[in-house]
Design a protein around this motif. Structure first.
Motif, PDB file in Angstrom:
ATOM      1  N   ASP A   1       5.251  -7.699 -10.893  1.00  0.00           N
ATOM      2  CA  ASP A   1       6.623  -8.013 -11.338  1.00  0.00           C
ATOM      3  C   ASP A   1       7.069  -9.381 -10.812  1.00  0.00           C
TER       4      ASP A   1
ATOM      5  N   LYS B   1       0.830  -1.207   0.000  1.00  0.00           N
ATOM      6  CA  LYS B   1       0.000   0.000   0.000  1.00  0.00           C
ATOM      7  C   LYS B   1       0.870   1.266   0.000  1.00  0.00           C
TER       8      LYS B   1
ATOM      9  N   TRP C   1      11.983   1.003  -1.276  1.00  0.00           N
ATOM     10  CA  TRP C   1      11.864  -0.400  -0.860  1.00  0.00           C
ATOM     11  C   TRP C   1      11.235  -0.581   0.506  1.00  0.00           C
TER      12      TRP C   1
HETATM   13  P1  GDP Z   1       2.193  -2.064   3.113  1.00  0.00           P
HETATM   14  O1  GDP Z   1       2.356  -2.718   4.448  1.00  0.00           O
HETATM   15  O2  GDP Z   1       0.965  -2.592   2.411  1.00  0.00           O
HETATM   16  O3  GDP Z   1       2.229  -0.584   3.134  1.00  0.00           O
HETATM   17  O4  GDP Z   1       3.404  -2.568   2.204  1.00  0.00           O
HETATM   18  P2  GDP Z   1       4.778  -1.799   1.821  1.00  0.00           P
HETATM   19  O5  GDP Z   1       4.505  -0.716   0.839  1.00  0.00           O
HETATM   20  O6  GDP Z   1       5.468  -1.423   3.083  1.00  0.00           O
HETATM   21  O7  GDP Z   1       5.537  -2.976   1.073  1.00  0.00           O
HETATM   22  C1  GDP Z   1       5.808  -4.207   1.731  1.00  0.00           C
HETATM   23  C2  GDP Z   1       7.000  -4.886   1.076  1.00  0.00           C
HETATM   24  O8  GDP Z   1       6.672  -5.244  -0.275  1.00  0.00           O
HETATM   25  C3  GDP Z   1       8.226  -3.991   1.002  1.00  0.00           C
HETATM   26  O9  GDP Z   1       9.355  -4.794   1.208  1.00  0.00           O
HETATM   27  C4  GDP Z   1       8.206  -3.470  -0.433  1.00  0.00           C
HETATM   28  O10 GDP Z   1       9.488  -3.185  -0.896  1.00  0.00           O
HETATM   29  C5  GDP Z   1       7.587  -4.639  -1.179  1.00  0.00           C
HETATM   30  N1  GDP Z   1       6.825  -4.218  -2.370  1.00  0.00           N
HETATM   31  C6  GDP Z   1       5.825  -3.304  -2.411  1.00  0.00           C
HETATM   32  N2  GDP Z   1       5.323  -3.210  -3.655  1.00  0.00           N
HETATM   33  C7  GDP Z   1       6.016  -4.080  -4.430  1.00  0.00           C
HETATM   34  C8  GDP Z   1       5.957  -4.456  -5.809  1.00  0.00           C
HETATM   35  O11 GDP Z   1       5.161  -3.966  -6.617  1.00  0.00           O
HETATM   36  N3  GDP Z   1       6.845  -5.418  -6.215  1.00  0.00           N
HETATM   37  C9  GDP Z   1       7.750  -5.986  -5.365  1.00  0.00           C
HETATM   38  N4  GDP Z   1       8.577  -6.887  -5.877  1.00  0.00           N
HETATM   39  N5  GDP Z   1       7.835  -5.655  -4.065  1.00  0.00           N
HETATM   40  C10 GDP Z   1       6.975  -4.727  -3.596  1.00  0.00           C
END
Ligand code: GDP
Ligand code: MG
Length: 171
Positions: free
Chosen positions: A121, A19, A33
């Motif tokens: 991806d 998100k 990341w």
């Molecule tokens: P949230 O908890 O939903 O906000 O998730 P984050 O944005 O913090 O992402 C969680 C993990 O997934 C992190 O390590 C990101 O780098 C990874 N991540 C997020 N989006 C993508 C994506 O489109 N592709 C890949 N390969 N990793 C992603």
């Protein structure tokens, strides 16, 4: 001059689905990341959508809220993303319950919603097929995008945000 319309968008989905990465990709066209997964943030952003300047307020939820917090975020928002991770079937299974809660909270209003399958991806470790996402979106009568916050070819992320704004403006 007419005040530019404001739409409040909230992003829901299990912790770790991406998100924060999606929101930051949309706002900065960059991929970062690591975010603090417990962080909840709101952002303001203006965009020109169909020749109209729209101001968005975007709430990036942490995804670990209790039900009261979730409901209060749902009452706040005009439009919603429910995000799952195509490599995490459990996150897909959390979509329908979130949608039910939304319907419950917003009743009797029809809820502007966009379903997003993130991390496209990572196709080699995919657990949720594209057709499954399409089918679920059809059941929920909402738009569906598969996209990647880290490899956003073709701008699907921005397209999803713009589509949700349109959906809110149509109501
Ligand atoms: P949230 O908890 O939903 O906000 O998730 P984050 O944005 O913090 O992402 C969680 C993990 O997934 C992190 O390590 C990101 O780098 C990874 N991540 C997020 N989006 C993508 C994506 O489109 N592709 C890949 N390969 N990793 C992603
Ligand atoms: Mg986050």
């Amino acid at each position: 001059m007419a005040k530019s319309p404001e739409v409040k968008l909230a992003v829901f989905g299990r912790a770790g689905v991406g998100k924060s990465a999606l929101v930051v990709r949309f706002l900065t066209r960059r991929f970062i990341w690591e975010y603090d997964p417990t962080l909840e943030s709101t952002y303001r952003h203006q965009a020109n959508i169909d020749d109209e300047v729209v101001t968005m307020e975007i709430l990036d939820t942490a995804g670990q809220e209790d039900i009261q917090q979730k409901e209060s975020h749902m009452r706040w928002g005009d439009g919603f993303f429910i995000v799952y991770d195509i490599t995490d079937r459990g996150s897909f299974e959390e979509v329908a319950p979130l949608r039910s809660l939304l319907e419950e909270v917003k009743k009797p209003k029809n809820v502007p919603l966009v379903l997003v399958g993130n991390k496209s991806d990572l196709d080699h470790v995919r657990q949720v097929g594209t057709e499954e996402g399409e089918r679920l979106a059809a059941e929920m009568a909402c738009a569906f995008y598969e996209c990647s916050a880290c490899a956003d070819e073709g701008g699907a992320v921005a397209e999803a945000f713009h589509e949700l704004c349109r959906e809110v403006r149509r109501r």
